[in-house]
Design a protein around this motif. Structure first.
Motif: not given
Length: 398
Positions: A189-194, A215-226, A344-353
């Motif tokens: 998934t991460n390779a395809a996103a890149a 904007e909508t929120y997501i959780k990254v390692n328990g912390i709110t990101r957007y 778990k990581e911010f990069d994972g959220a970026v890849a899925l988005t």
């Protein structure tokens, strides 16, 4: 008059307080102190009105003349505020408050009322604007043990159908007989996103007509990101997107850059952008328009604001449908992110988005578009199966 060599010269704007003689007829009468001058015409003394220390104030209130103090600073601007409670601007805004708002102000809830005069000084560089994109690839898709068709099946389960990595690994085993771990699913998934990141930006449609941003929120390692989106009502396509760790002005401006292009060469002019009441959008739109005017363009963005859930003002009533449109997009996005139970990581959220935007724009059938995707790519014509479509997009982006 002739001055002695090395004599102190009075300020150019200094005039005699008695006969209004200009500075060339005055000389300093108290040496290095320089606070008194004597006139050669009327022979009388006057103060030089020299300040005891030079003011470091950059801006002054146009309503009362008081010096503005630095109130707060974010990534793209510094806000200066008038401190005076006797300022005309403050008094007018105070009188305009409703009885309910006055009661809130007396209870100390004053953060939402902008009563004092406020000025923003913008200072930013376009190359410093935060724009989250997937750059690092954990694996090379051309050198994996399985073929691209397997990657297409993984992306179909993970992105198109919104399964988690572990559920996707189980589905690959029991549906197709392919044994892979959930970490392999994440790597693919991460390779395809890149690989698809630049392709998605390049083929994203230009904004047509009024667009809605939210904007909508997501959780990254328990912390709110957007996550930020701009969606077009005409094509129902995502025209701009971004992710950030906060809801400040800088990521909002990065979102606008991604959608409308740089201010020196915008993709359209006199466009309408509908947002909620978040102040970051106000600052970002003003900063963008200021830069556009500097480069000889007209106002690019006209911001419309929809407040709350009820139509309490004419503007909210007129543009309510656009707010509902982007909220519906947020619910679709949450359907794809909720099975992850956070990242778990911010990069994972970026890849899925990244992959979600690719799927939403190029592959997902939309009911209001007669079950066609918002952006129809020529390379996907005739390919009806999701795995084949993912493989073709990966080949086009390679």
């Amino acid at each position: 008059m002739r001055r002695r060599k090395g004599a102190t010269v009075p300020p150019e704007k200094c005039v005699c307080a008695h006969c209004n003689a200009p500075a060339r007829y005055l000389y300093v009468n108290n040496g290095k102190l320089g606070s008194q001058v004597q006139c050669k015409i009327c022979k009388r003394t006057s103060p030089t009105h020299k300040p005891r220390r030079e003011s470091k104030t950059k801006y002054w209130c146009p309503h009362c003349g008081n010096a503005l103090f630095r109130w707060k600073e974010d990534g793209i601007s510094t806000a200066y505020k008038c401190p005076s409670n006797k300022c005309g601007c403050y008094r007018r805004n105070l009188v305009a408050l409703t009885p309910e708002e006055n009661q809130m102000r007396l209870e100390g809830k004053t953060s939402q009322f902008k009563l004092h005069y406020l000025f923003r000084e913008f200072h930013f560089a376009s190359e410093e604007l935060p724009l989250a994109r997937q750059e690092d690839s954990p694996v090379d898709l051309n050198r994996i043990h399985h073929g691209l068709h397997t990657v297409g099946q993984v992306l179909t389960l993970t992105v198109s159908f919104g399964l988690s990595a572990r559920m996707s690994a189980q589905a690959m085993k029991h549906l197709f007989g392919v044994r892979i771990s959930h970490q392999t699913v994440i790597n693919y998934t991460n390779a395809a996103a890149a690989q698809l990141s630049g392709f998605v930006d390049k083929n994203s449609p230009k904004p047509e007509g009024p667009c809605a941003a939210d904007e909508t929120y997501i959780k990254v390692n328990g912390i709110t990101r957007y996550t930020w989106f701009i969606v077009s009502k005409i094509r129902r396509a995502i025209c701009g997107w971004n992710l950030s760790e906060s809801r400040e002005s800088a990521p909002a401006l990065g979102l606008i850059y991604n959608c409308y292009g740089p201010p020196d060469d915008p993709v359209c002019e006199n466009a309408e952008l509908i947002t909620d009441g978040l102040p970051s959008y106000d600052s970002a739109v003003v900063a963008y328009n200021i830069e556009a005017v500097k480069h000889g363009h007209m106002t690019v963005l006209n911001k419309r604001t929809v407040i709350g859930l009820r139509n309490l003002d004419p503007e909210s009533e007129t543009y309510r449908e656009y707010k509902q449109l982007v909220e519906r997009l947020n619910r679709t996005y949450k359907f794809h992110t909720r099975p992850r139970a956070g990242f778990k990581e911010f990069d994972g959220a970026v890849a899925l988005t990244t992959l979600f935007v690719c799927y939403y724009n190029f592959m997902r059938p939309h009911g209001s578009l007669k079950h066609r995707p918002p952006v129809e790519l020529e390379c996907l014509q005739g390919k009806r199966l999701y795995p084949d479509q993912w493989v073709e997009l990966l080949r086009q982006a390679a």
